[in-house]
Motif scaffolding. Structure first.
Motif, PDB file in Angstrom:
ATOM      1  N   ALA A 121       0.836  -1.203   0.000  1.00 61.26           N
ATOM      2  CA  ALA A 121       0.000   0.000   0.000  1.00 61.26           C
ATOM      3  C   ALA A 121       0.870   1.253   0.000  1.00 61.26           C
ATOM      4  N   SER A 122       2.023   1.180   0.642  1.00 64.47           N
ATOM      5  CA  SER A 122       2.905   2.347   0.746  1.00 64.47           C
ATOM      6  C   SER A 122       3.639   2.651  -0.551  1.00 64.47           C
ATOM      7  N   TYR A 123       3.697   1.678  -1.474  1.00 64.72           N
ATOM      8  CA  TYR A 123       4.364   1.916  -2.759  1.00 64.72           C
ATOM      9  C   TYR A 123       3.372   2.592  -3.699  1.00 64.72           C
ATOM     10  N   THR A 124       3.077   3.848  -3.441  1.00 62.10           N
ATOM     11  CA  THR A 124       1.946   4.514  -4.110  1.00 62.10           C
ATOM     12  C   THR A 124       2.181   4.808  -5.582  1.00 62.10           C
ATOM     13  N   ASN A 125       3.397   4.691  -6.072  1.00 64.47           N
ATOM     14  CA  ASN A 125       3.655   4.927  -7.492  1.00 64.47           C
ATOM     15  C   ASN A 125       3.619   3.643  -8.311  1.00 64.47           C
ATOM     16  N   GLU A 126       3.317   2.532  -7.650  1.00 60.41           N
ATOM     17  CA  GLU A 126       3.243   1.256  -8.354  1.00 60.41           C
ATOM     18  C   GLU A 126       1.814   0.739  -8.342  1.00 60.41           C
ATOM     19  N   LEU A 215      -3.350   1.344 -21.431  1.00 54.46           N
ATOM     20  CA  LEU A 215      -3.116   1.346 -19.985  1.00 54.46           C
ATOM     21  C   LEU A 215      -1.622   1.392 -19.674  1.00 54.46           C
ATOM     22  N   ILE A 216      -0.815   0.718 -20.496  1.00 55.70           N
ATOM     23  CA  ILE A 216       0.639   0.761 -20.315  1.00 55.70           C
ATOM     24  C   ILE A 216       1.133   2.195 -20.456  1.00 55.70           C
ATOM     25  N   THR A 217       0.616   2.888 -21.487  1.00 59.89           N
ATOM     26  CA  THR A 217       0.997   4.285 -21.694  1.00 59.89           C
ATOM     27  C   THR A 217       0.641   5.138 -20.487  1.00 59.89           C
ATOM     28  N   PHE A 218      -0.560   4.911 -19.956  1.00 63.16           N
ATOM     29  CA  PHE A 218      -0.983   5.696 -18.794  1.00 63.16           C
ATOM     30  C   PHE A 218      -0.113   5.402 -17.575  1.00 63.16           C
ATOM     31  N   ILE A 219       0.182   4.129 -17.364  1.00 65.79           N
ATOM     32  CA  ILE A 219       1.017   3.749 -16.226  1.00 65.79           C
ATOM     33  C   ILE A 219       2.406   4.384 -16.337  1.00 65.79           C
ATOM     34  N   GLU A 220       2.929   4.481 -17.565  1.00 67.29           N
ATOM     35  CA  GLU A 220       4.261   5.016 -17.774  1.00 67.29           C
ATOM     36  C   GLU A 220       4.332   6.521 -17.547  1.00 67.29           C
ATOM     37  N   ASP A 221       3.389   7.281 -18.127  1.00 70.93           N
ATOM     38  CA  ASP A 221       3.520   8.745 -18.064  1.00 70.93           C
ATOM     39  C   ASP A 221       2.278   9.477 -17.560  1.00 70.93           C
ATOM     40  N   LYS A 222       1.284   8.707 -17.058  1.00 74.59           N
ATOM     41  CA  LYS A 222       0.073   9.295 -16.478  1.00 74.59           C
ATOM     42  C   LYS A 222      -0.700  10.168 -17.474  1.00 74.59           C
ATOM     43  N   SER A 223      -0.600   9.869 -18.747  1.00 75.84           N
ATOM     44  CA  SER A 223      -1.342  10.621 -19.755  1.00 75.84           C
ATOM     45  C   SER A 223      -2.298   9.698 -20.505  1.00 75.84           C
ATOM     46  N   TYR A 224      -3.399  10.262 -20.988  1.00 73.81           N
ATOM     47  CA  TYR A 224      -4.393   9.487 -21.725  1.00 73.81           C
ATOM     48  C   TYR A 224      -5.184  10.416 -22.638  1.00 73.81           C
ATOM     49  N   ARG A 225      -5.956   9.825 -23.526  1.00 71.60           N
ATOM     50  CA  ARG A 225      -6.833  10.588 -24.396  1.00 71.60           C
ATOM     51  C   ARG A 225      -8.237  10.024 -24.326  1.00 71.60           C
ATOM     52  N   ARG A 226      -9.190  10.889 -24.277  1.00 76.29           N
ATOM     53  CA  ARG A 226     -10.573  10.439 -24.379  1.00 76.29           C
ATOM     54  C   ARG A 226     -10.804   9.867 -25.780  1.00 76.29           C
ATOM     55  N   VAL A 227     -11.746   8.962 -25.907  1.00 76.26           N
ATOM     56  CA  VAL A 227     -12.055   8.365 -27.201  1.00 76.26           C
ATOM     57  C   VAL A 227     -12.528   9.467 -28.154  1.00 76.26           C
ATOM     58  N   GLY A 228     -11.853   9.577 -29.303  1.00 79.04           N
ATOM     59  CA  GLY A 228     -12.220  10.576 -30.298  1.00 79.04           C
ATOM     60  C   GLY A 228     -11.579  11.928 -30.089  1.00 79.04           C
ATOM     61  N   GLU A 229     -10.686  12.045 -29.108  1.00 78.38           N
ATOM     62  CA  GLU A 229     -10.062  13.333 -28.815  1.00 78.38           C
ATOM     63  C   GLU A 229      -8.562  13.253 -29.113  1.00 78.38           C
ATOM     64  N   ALA A 230      -8.000  14.324 -29.678  1.00 82.27           N
ATOM     65  CA  ALA A 230      -6.580  14.352 -30.033  1.00 82.27           C
ATOM     66  C   ALA A 230      -5.714  14.898 -28.915  1.00 82.27           C
ATOM     67  N   VAL A 231      -6.326  15.619 -27.973  1.00 76.82           N
ATOM     68  CA  VAL A 231      -5.571  16.259 -26.898  1.00 76.82           C
ATOM     69  C   VAL A 231      -5.349  15.278 -25.749  1.00 76.82           C
ATOM     70  N   SER A 232      -4.122  15.212 -25.261  1.00 75.43           N
ATOM     71  CA  SER A 232      -3.804  14.330 -24.124  1.00 75.43           C
ATOM     72  C   SER A 232      -4.167  14.999 -22.805  1.00 75.43           C
ATOM     73  N   GLN A 233      -4.589  14.167 -21.857  1.00 72.70           N
ATOM     74  CA  GLN A 233      -4.933  14.626 -20.508  1.00 72.70           C
ATOM     75  C   GLN A 233      -3.973  13.981 -19.505  1.00 72.70           C
ATOM     76  N   LYS A 234      -3.827  14.600 -18.370  1.00 66.84           N
ATOM     77  CA  LYS A 234      -2.993  14.056 -17.298  1.00 66.84           C
ATOM     78  C   LYS A 234      -3.865  13.689 -16.097  1.00 66.84           C
ATOM     79  N   VAL A 237      -3.541   8.876 -10.855  1.00 69.66           N
ATOM     80  CA  VAL A 237      -4.383   7.744 -10.462  1.00 69.66           C
ATOM     81  C   VAL A 237      -3.512   6.505 -10.276  1.00 69.66           C
ATOM     82  N   ARG A 238      -3.767   5.774  -9.213  1.00 68.65           N
ATOM     83  CA  ARG A 238      -3.097   4.494  -9.003  1.00 68.65           C
ATOM     84  C   ARG A 238      -4.052   3.375  -9.364  1.00 68.65           C
ATOM     85  N   PHE A 239      -3.604   2.435 -10.194  1.00 73.18           N
ATOM     86  CA  PHE A 239      -4.418   1.276 -10.542  1.00 73.18           C
ATOM     87  C   PHE A 239      -4.129   0.113  -9.591  1.00 73.18           C
ATOM     88  N   VAL A 240      -5.178  -0.642  -9.306  1.00 69.08           N
ATOM     89  CA  VAL A 240      -5.039  -1.964  -8.694  1.00 69.08           C
ATOM     90  C   VAL A 240      -5.789  -2.918  -9.604  1.00 69.08           C
TER      91      VAL A 240
END
Length: 446
Positions: A121-126, A215-234, A237-240
């Motif tokens: 739980a303490s490894y919050t970046n993983e 999801l790999i991309t998001f885990i690596e740099d915390k960026s994503y794009r909404r479906v149909g959108e060209a602009v990246s968002q930050k 979020v931690r995944f489990v």
């Protein structure tokens, strides 16, 4: 009546808060429901009491390889000392507390909940991976990971198989812009909702490989794009992730990308099936009996004048025969199936005006459960042989006679456990004299 005990524990808790750990020691199955009562604040609802941290329960007589009370105490003290050294003892919630395990008794469970979980739980970046069979408590463990992590955002969960297409899963996760696909509307996804929190994804294997790449991309740099959108968002979020299958199995059958698995294998928490942590069956029976009785009492209180009101049930626990039967069952549906079975047993005992669930109730109920099978002699021999193979690969044998004796002992143990501790049934199962089995059991228990 546990009023005086409850009041005493309340005074201790109020004075020492969470700096002191309270264990409930249960020596008789006839008191299981009373022990479970201590997990609840009162008789009228399911609100946690905040009193109990651990269960210590005497295993049923006549079942080999059961962890004795003294061994449980040593195991518990060992884990608590480690928690104290790490400075997390006061952060460990009580049983049935929000985002914590309802029951805990088996040493294997304490290792997961008191050792690995706080550390991970303490490894919050993983991004941890929880592996365990259906009904074993993966969601509870994921919530505990979030709670102990100290992340300020919410806990959000999703199960990808609930959606009809990968496109909808992606839109649910990352959001979409209007017109991105047929029926799409402008929306933000769960990643946005889980900002600074935890996003739990169950049944990881139901995510297709293309979305795994995103999801790999998001885990690596915390960026994503909404479906149909060209602009990246930050997003912070931690995944489990969770699955009822191992990473190796998922990679082997093509369900999981290799590069995704590599990122998840470093932080894995494995929840073993309940058949491998038998004492948790006993602890879950304490909790389940008290919980079901409360739920049914609440249903009666909610009844209006036009509905039938069933008298409140007063079940205190189990006879030793019933306890052995429950303890020895394999429970393929794990904790979820056990609780459902307890509900039926309470009903049977209530119909028969019993305050203690007896062996007749379990005999009439457990054999009708899904997945329940009466083991044959071949099943017992096969299990014993598998154990021999495992032992030979680890500690090994120093002679042929040592190997043969271990095999014989494993067969006898397996027969006795499969027979619910009955030496008569075990004798019939493997065609060995009951007297010999009783002598074996007596020497083993010494």
């Amino acid at each position: 009546d546990l009023t005086w005990i409850r009041n005493f524990l309340l005074q201790i808790r109020e004075r020492y808060k969470q700096s002191i750990q309270i264990a409930c020691v249960v020596t008789s199955p006839k008191k299981f429901a009373l022990a479970g009562d201590l997990l609840f604040k009162n008789k009228t609802n399911l609100e946690p009491s905040g009193l109990i941290n651990n269960f210590l329960i005497r295993p049923p007589a006549g079942i080999p390889d059961s962890t004795k009370l003294t061994e449980q105490v040593i195991d518990l003290v060992s884990h608590l000392l480690k928690s104290t050294e790490l400075g997390i003892i006061e952060k460990l919630p009580t049983l049935w507390d929000k985002n914590w395990v309802p029951t805990m008794c088996a040493p294997a469970s304490r290792e997961v909940w008191l050792q690995w979980l706080p550390r991970y739980a303490s490894y919050t970046n993983e991004n941890p991976m929880v592996i365990g069979p259906t009904g074993s408590g993966k969601t509870r463990l994921a919530k505990a990971l979030h709670s102990l992590s100290g992340r300020s955002g919410p806990f959000i969960s999703m199960t990808p198989r609930d959606f009809s297409s990968s496109e909808l899963v992606q839109a649910e996760l990352f959001g979409a812009v209007s017109g991105a696909y047929t029926g799409a509307v402008d929306k933000w996804g769960l990643v946005k909702q889980a900002e600074k929190g935890t996003l739990f994804i169950d049944e990881l294997q139901s995510i297709d490989r293309d979305l795994q790449g995103k999801l790999i991309t998001f885990i690596e740099d915390k960026s994503y794009r909404r479906v149909g959108e060209a602009v990246s968002q930050k997003a912070d979020v931690r995944f489990v992730f969770a699955s009822n299958r191992s990473l190796a199995e998922l990679v082997e059958d093509g369900s999981l990308r290799d590069d995704f698995a590599y990122r998840l294998e470093r932080l894995q928490i494995v929840l073993s099936p309940i058949r491998e942590r038998k004492l948790d069956i006993a602890a879950a029976a304490c909790f389940g009996l008290a919980k079901i009785i409360r739920e049914r009492s609440q249903s009666n209180e909610a009844n209006d004048k036009n509905r039938v009101v069933i008298p409140d049930v007063e079940i205190e626990g189990l006879t030793m025969d019933a306890y052995r039967e429950i303890y020895s069952n394999s429970w393929p549906g794990n904790l979820r199936q056990l609780e459902n079975a307890l509900a039926r047993l309470i009903e049977l005992a209530s119909f028969r005006d019993l305050s203690i669930i007896d062996g007749n109730c379990t005999a009439d109920s457990i054999e009708t459960l899904l997945g329940h099978t009466n083991k044959s002699a071949s099943d017992v021999y096969e299990a014993a042989a598998r154990s021999i193979i495992s032992t030979s690969e680890t500690s090994g044998f120093d002679s042929i006679s040592h190997c043969i004796k271990t095999m014989s002992d494993n067969i006898r143990k397996g027969a006795i456990e499969s027979s619910g501790g009955s030496t008569q049934k075990a004798s019939e199962l493997i065609s060995e004299s009951e007297k010999a089995l009783k002598i074996f059991l007596a020497s083993y228990e010494q």
